[in-house]
Scaffold this motif. Structure first.
Motif, PDB file in Angstrom:
ATOM      1  N   ASP A 164      26.037  -1.034  -1.194  1.00 18.86           N
ATOM      2  CA  ASP A 164      27.214  -1.746  -0.687  1.00 18.86           C
ATOM      3  C   ASP A 164      28.412  -0.819  -0.453  1.00 18.86           C
ATOM      4  OD1 ASP A 164      28.194  -1.204  -3.222  1.00 18.86           O
ATOM      5  OD2 ASP A 164      28.217  -3.285  -3.906  1.00 18.86           O
ATOM      6  N   THR A 165      28.155   0.493  -0.465  1.00 19.21           N
ATOM      7  CA  THR A 165      29.238   1.457  -0.288  1.00 19.21           C
ATOM      8  C   THR A 165      28.883   2.471   0.788  1.00 19.21           C
ATOM      9  OG1 THR A 165      29.811   1.270  -2.640  1.00 19.21           O
ATOM     10  CG2 THR A 165      30.694   3.167  -1.440  1.00 19.21           C
ATOM     11  N   LEU A 166      29.793   2.676   1.715  1.00 18.97           N
ATOM     12  CA  LEU A 166      29.650   3.704   2.741  1.00 18.97           C
ATOM     13  C   LEU A 166      30.477   4.916   2.342  1.00 18.97           C
ATOM     14  CD1 LEU A 166      28.842   4.776   5.581  1.00 18.97           C
ATOM     15  CD2 LEU A 166      30.876   3.594   6.468  1.00 18.97           C
ATOM     16  N   ILE A 167      29.844   6.081   2.292  1.00 18.53           N
ATOM     17  CA  ILE A 167      30.554   7.330   2.046  1.00 18.53           C
ATOM     18  C   ILE A 167      30.509   8.169   3.307  1.00 18.53           C
ATOM     19  CG2 ILE A 167      30.640   9.467   0.708  1.00 18.53           C
ATOM     20  CD1 ILE A 167      29.442   8.002  -1.635  1.00 18.53           C
ATOM     21  N   LEU A 168      31.679   8.537   3.796  1.00 17.78           N
ATOM     22  CA  LEU A 168      31.809   9.402   4.961  1.00 17.78           C
ATOM     23  C   LEU A 168      32.484  10.698   4.534  1.00 17.78           C
ATOM     24  CD1 LEU A 168      33.184   6.814   7.570  1.00 17.78           C
ATOM     25  CD2 LEU A 168      30.839   7.657   7.409  1.00 17.78           C
ATOM     26  N   VAL A 169      31.964  11.820   4.989  1.00 17.36           N
ATOM     27  CA  VAL A 169      32.556  13.123   4.676  1.00 17.36           C
ATOM     28  C   VAL A 169      32.782  13.865   5.988  1.00 17.36           C
ATOM     29  CG1 VAL A 169      32.324  15.283   3.407  1.00 17.36           C
ATOM     30  CG2 VAL A 169      31.299  13.182   2.495  1.00 17.36           C
ATOM     31  N   THR A 170      34.010  14.262   6.221  1.00 17.50           N
ATOM     32  CA  THR A 170      34.326  14.927   7.476  1.00 17.50           C
ATOM     33  C   THR A 170      35.494  15.890   7.272  1.00 17.50           C
ATOM     34  OG1 THR A 170      34.739  14.522   9.838  1.00 17.50           O
ATOM     35  CG2 THR A 170      35.927  13.126   8.279  1.00 17.50           C
ATOM     36  N   ALA A 171      35.997  16.414   8.369  1.00 22.31           N
ATOM     37  CA  ALA A 171      37.206  17.243   8.378  1.00 22.31           C
ATOM     38  C   ALA A 171      38.152  16.665   9.414  1.00 22.31           C
ATOM     39  CB  ALA A 171      36.857  18.691   8.721  1.00 22.31           C
ATOM     40  N   ASP A 172      39.349  17.202   9.481  1.00 25.08           N
ATOM     41  CA  ASP A 172      40.253  16.774  10.552  1.00 25.08           C
ATOM     42  C   ASP A 172      40.246  17.775  11.698  1.00 25.08           C
ATOM     43  OD1 ASP A 172      41.366  18.649   8.895  1.00 25.08           O
ATOM     44  OD2 ASP A 172      43.277  17.626   8.619  1.00 25.08           O
ATOM     45  N   HIS A 173      39.960  19.042  11.373  1.00 22.53           N
ATOM     46  CA  HIS A 173      39.900  20.094  12.383  1.00 22.53           C
ATOM     47  C   HIS A 173      39.260  21.316  11.750  1.00 22.53           C
ATOM     48  CE1 HIS A 173      43.139  21.981  10.153  1.00 22.53           C
ATOM     49  NE2 HIS A 173      43.804  20.833  10.209  1.00 22.53           N
ATOM     50  N   SER A 174      39.061  22.338  12.526  1.00 22.27           N
ATOM     51  CA  SER A 174      38.462  23.578  12.043  1.00 22.27           C
ATOM     52  C   SER A 174      39.527  24.661  11.926  1.00 22.27           C
ATOM     53  CB  SER A 174      37.356  24.015  13.008  1.00 22.27           C
ATOM     54  OG  SER A 174      36.696  25.167  12.537  1.00 22.27           O
ATOM     55  N   HIS A 175      39.073  25.871  11.562  1.00 16.77           N
ATOM     56  CA  HIS A 175      39.937  27.059  11.499  1.00 16.77           C
ATOM     57  C   HIS A 175      39.222  28.224  12.166  1.00 16.77           C
ATOM     58  CE1 HIS A 175      43.607  26.286   9.112  1.00 16.77           C
ATOM     59  NE2 HIS A 175      42.916  25.246   8.669  1.00 16.77           N
ATOM     60  N   VAL A 176      39.967  29.313  12.388  1.00 14.70           N
ATOM     61  CA  VAL A 176      39.429  30.418  13.181  1.00 14.70           C
ATOM     62  C   VAL A 176      38.734  31.482  12.332  1.00 14.70           C
ATOM     63  CG1 VAL A 176      41.051  30.064  15.062  1.00 14.70           C
ATOM     64  CG2 VAL A 176      41.654  31.637  13.208  1.00 14.70           C
ATOM     65  N   MET A 177      38.229  31.116  11.176  1.00 16.53           N
ATOM     66  CA  MET A 177      37.407  32.028  10.384  1.00 16.53           C
ATOM     67  C   MET A 177      36.014  32.115  10.986  1.00 16.53           C
ATOM     68  SD  MET A 177      36.175  31.764   6.406  1.00 16.53           S
ATOM     69  CE  MET A 177      34.760  30.737   6.828  1.00 16.53           C
ATOM     70  N   THR A 178      35.446  33.318  10.996  1.00 11.56           N
ATOM     71  CA  THR A 178      34.113  33.500  11.539  1.00 11.56           C
ATOM     72  C   THR A 178      33.257  34.341  10.609  1.00 11.56           C
ATOM     73  OG1 THR A 178      32.886  34.115  13.537  1.00 11.56           O
ATOM     74  CG2 THR A 178      34.657  35.600  12.841  1.00 11.56           C
ATOM     75  N   ILE A 179      31.935  34.205  10.740  1.00  7.29           N
ATOM     76  CA  ILE A 179      30.957  34.968   9.956  1.00  7.29           C
ATOM     77  C   ILE A 179      30.215  35.862  10.932  1.00  7.29           C
ATOM     78  CG2 ILE A 179      29.031  34.829   8.320  1.00  7.29           C
ATOM     79  CD1 ILE A 179      29.805  31.851   7.924  1.00  7.29           C
ATOM     80  N   ALA A 180      30.274  37.178  10.754  1.00 11.09           N
ATOM     81  CA  ALA A 180      29.693  38.070  11.761  1.00 11.09           C
ATOM     82  C   ALA A 180      29.272  39.392  11.134  1.00 11.09           C
ATOM     83  CB  ALA A 180      30.710  38.314  12.876  1.00 11.09           C
ATOM     84  N   GLY A 181      28.568  40.213  11.932  1.00  5.26           N
ATOM     85  CA  GLY A 181      28.266  41.577  11.518  1.00  5.26           C
ATOM     86  C   GLY A 181      26.832  41.863  11.128  1.00  5.26           C
ATOM     87  N   TYR A 182      25.893  40.939  11.360  1.00  5.01           N
ATOM     88  CA  TYR A 182      24.471  41.145  11.067  1.00  5.01           C
ATOM     89  C   TYR A 182      24.228  41.503   9.601  1.00  5.01           C
ATOM     90  CZ  TYR A 182      24.257  41.330  16.150  1.00  5.01           C
ATOM     91  OH  TYR A 182      24.398  41.043  17.482  1.00  5.01           O
ATOM     92  N   ALA A 183      24.923  40.815   8.696  1.00  5.31           N
ATOM     93  CA  ALA A 183      24.744  41.103   7.275  1.00  5.31           C
ATOM     94  C   ALA A 183      23.325  40.768   6.833  1.00  5.31           C
ATOM     95  CB  ALA A 183      25.742  40.292   6.453  1.00  5.31           C
ATOM     96  N   THR A 184      22.807  41.528   5.880  1.00  3.32           N
ATOM     97  CA  THR A 184      21.486  41.282   5.344  1.00  3.32           C
ATOM     98  C   THR A 184      21.460  39.978   4.552  1.00  3.32           C
ATOM     99  OG1 THR A 184      19.662  42.292   4.104  1.00  3.32           O
ATOM    100  CG2 THR A 184      21.877  42.531   3.177  1.00  3.32           C
ATOM    101  N   ARG A 185      20.288  39.432   4.350  1.00  2.38           N
ATOM    102  CA  ARG A 185      20.151  38.191   3.583  1.00  2.38           C
ATOM    103  C   ARG A 185      20.700  38.398   2.172  1.00  2.38           C
ATOM    104  NH1 ARG A 185      16.057  34.142   2.885  1.00  2.38           N
ATOM    105  NH2 ARG A 185      16.986  32.568   1.514  1.00  2.38           N
ATOM    106  N   GLY A 186      21.528  37.465   1.722  1.00  2.28           N
ATOM    107  CA  GLY A 186      22.097  37.556   0.393  1.00  2.28           C
ATOM    108  C   GLY A 186      23.329  38.425   0.295  1.00  2.28           C
ATOM    109  N   ASN A 187      23.781  38.987   1.408  1.00  2.00           N
ATOM    110  CA  ASN A 187      25.010  39.786   1.408  1.00  2.00           C
ATOM    111  C   ASN A 187      26.142  38.933   0.830  1.00  2.00           C
ATOM    112  OD1 ASN A 187      26.058  42.427   3.189  1.00  2.00           O
ATOM    113  ND2 ASN A 187      27.676  40.955   2.757  1.00  2.00           N
ATOM    114  N   PRO A 188      26.901  39.429  -0.143  1.00  2.00           N
ATOM    115  CA  PRO A 188      28.023  38.635  -0.656  1.00  2.00           C
ATOM    116  C   PRO A 188      28.899  38.145   0.491  1.00  2.00           C
ATOM    117  CG  PRO A 188      27.711  40.581  -2.005  1.00  2.00           C
ATOM    118  CD  PRO A 188      26.798  40.743  -0.824  1.00  2.00           C
TER     119      PRO A 188
END
Length: 519
Positions: free
Chosen positions: A369-393
């Motif tokens: 009887d309960t609906l849970i919605l999880v969202t955001a209002d907008h994003s930010h300009v952070m990116t993940i890049a550089g071909y890091a190896t698996r498990g790279n901190p």
């Protein structure tokens, strides 16, 4: 060339090309089917097919908003969360990422490609998009123009729930008068009118009321039942360390309003934990003068502030006493602030704390009887890049793989022969960052000919490190790409596809069957 390619494809299909594999293309070898990747994918599909929850109306709705929680933030936070448990991190899921229903949400405002929180939350709470900076005022009005509010006021989902006799609550780690929480209850053409000291002369002349005053005097139903967050300064006078210049103590006015009910006003985490909710009908908690602490700072310095999970749990406990149902909005406001400061460390730790709050709710409520919605209002300009190896901190420097696909064991170097981090920002304070120095004059806006700084000896995983940024701005900016919406519980099956942000309101209306017009 085309004939040669087609000829090669025919040979391959006929089994002539066998160097790469000796099995028939229509078969899956045993080692493929027993791969953990294969088994996990098969199990995920089986769980999806086994989800036989019937379509039911939601008595309760909980809307979680991770302010600034874009897709790259989710990815980085899930990796960090896993790595904090000693895992590689990439395979991890935050609590709500396992929800069965997901959609993409378009976030633009009516006047901006990249939005702000006032316009985006207005869309979710009213079903109508509007201008940036405006709270529950249609875009036919103008920002900061009080005279233009009349005839453009928008009513919110929270007010509709109150009008139907259901309980309501708002929780935020930001000021409770800040744009996102304010959009659940207030109407203002200017998000910065949090207390009367911020009102313009035009606003005063035309009778606009500040956001904090609107909160304590909300006359729909019997008022909001649970209010937990920061921002005490907008409720008290300057004599008491607040911002108000009108002599009003809104915390006293709130207590007077509910003097004949079982009401509690708390100012610390220990006070909240010690409140007897079985004998409390109205709860106001203002834990800090401005925004609440970043979660990492709260825990590191043992501050007497409740976590977002603790606030969520206490809010649900009180609201659940109403058998007719309730609406609760929970915002993690400081994800956004961490990004604005160019500090991925604080933003990601607040995202992880936010996921814990969602987990608390999911484990507490009845999803029939309960609906849970999880969202955001907008994003930010952070990116993940550089071909890091698996498990790279994820907060560390990039280490890549060698030509055989194995980790090199050393940080990768850019064309300037300097190491670089897995996370960076497109703009913000970290331009030509010195890598964690605290001298603002030295840290930011260095001349271009100085180049990047050598991070070799810098601990980029430390709380004080600010990631590098491409473009120097006084504050890192929001981003304009889509964000995600995750759903579980009654009515969750409505969440699918790519939606306009104002559709979130209509999803909640559809799940609850709430009337939206007078009979």
């Amino acid at each position: 060339m085309g004939k040669q390619v087609n000829r090669a494809l025919r040979f391959f299909a006929a089994g002539t090309v066998t160097a790469m594999s000796s099995i028939a293309l229509a078969e899956l070898p045993a080692y493929q089917q027993t791969s953990s990747w294969y088994a996990n994918g098969e199990a995920a599909l089986a769980a999806k097919l086994a989800d036989t929850r019937t379509e039911k109306s939601a008595k309760n709705v909980i809307l979680f908003v991770g302010d600034g929680m874009g897709v790259s933030t989710l990815t980085a936070a899930r990796i960090l969360d896993g790595q904090m448990r000693g895992e590689s991190g990439e395979e991890n899921l935050l609590s709500f990422e396992a929800f069965p229903h997901t959609a993409l949400i378009k976030t633009y405002n009516t006047n901006q490609q990249t939005p702000d929180s006032a316009g985006t939350m207005t869309a979710m709470m009213t079903g109508v998009k509007t201008r940036a900076g405006m709270i529950n005022v249609d875009s036919d009005g103008l920002r900061a123009d009080c005279a233009g509010v009349a005839g453009n006021e928008l009513n919110t989902f929270l007010e509709l729930m109150e009008d139907q006799g259901r309980s309501t609550g708002i929780v935020s780690t930001a000021r409770i008068t800040h744009a996102t929480p304010a959009a659940t209850y207030a109407r203002s053409p200017e998000r910065n009118w949090e207390s009367n000291d911020g009102l313009s002369e035009e606003a005063v002349a035309n009778g606009c009321v500040d956001i904090a005053a609107q909160l304590v005097s909300l006359d729909v139903g019997d008022g909001i039942d649970v209010i937990l967050g920061g921002g005490r300064r907008h409720f008290i006078t300057s004599d008491d360390g607040g911002k108000r210049t009108d002599g009003r103590d809104l915390t006293a006015e709130w207590r007077d309003r509910y003097s004949e009910q079982r009401a509690a006003y708390v100012q610390s985490g220990s006070e909240l934990a010690g409140t007897d909710l079985a004998n409390t009908d109205k709860l106001l908690g203002l834990f800090t003068a401005s925004h609440m602490s970043y979660d990492a700072d709260r825990t590191a310095h043992d501050k007497d502030e409740p976590s977002i999970a603790e606030m969520t749990g206490r809010a649900i406990e009180l609201l659940s006493k109403n058998e007719q149902g309730y609406f609760l909005m929970v915002e993690s406001g400081r994800i956004d602030h961490g990004h604005h400061a160019g500090s991925a460390y604080t933003a990601l730790h607040d995202t992880i704390a936010f996921a814990e709050a969602v987990k608390t709710a999911t484990e507490t409520v009845n999803l029939d009887d309960t609906l849970i919605l999880v969202t955001a209002d907008h994003s930010h300009v952070m990116t993940i890049a550089g071909y890091a190896t698996r498990g790279n901190p994820i907060l560390g420097k990039v280490e890549t793989n060698d030509s055989h696909g194995a980790p090199t064991g050393a940080p990768a170097l850019a064309k300037d022969d300097l190491p670089y981090t897995a996370l960076s920002y497109a703009n913000g304070l970290g331009f030509a960052d010195l890598g964690g120095e605290t001298n603002a004059d030295a840290r930011y806006y260095l001349p271009a000919d100085t180049g990047r700084k050598d991070l070799t000896a810098t601990d980029t995983q430390a709380p004080g490190f600010h990631q590098e940024a491409l473009v120097p701005l006084g504050s890192e900016s929001h981003a304009g790409e889509d964000i995600t919406l995750h759903a579980i519980g009654a009515g969750a099956q409505l969440v699918q596809g790519t939606l306009e942000q104002n559709a979130v309101f209509h999803l909640m209306i559809g799940a609850t069957g709430l009337p939206v017009s007078a009979e």
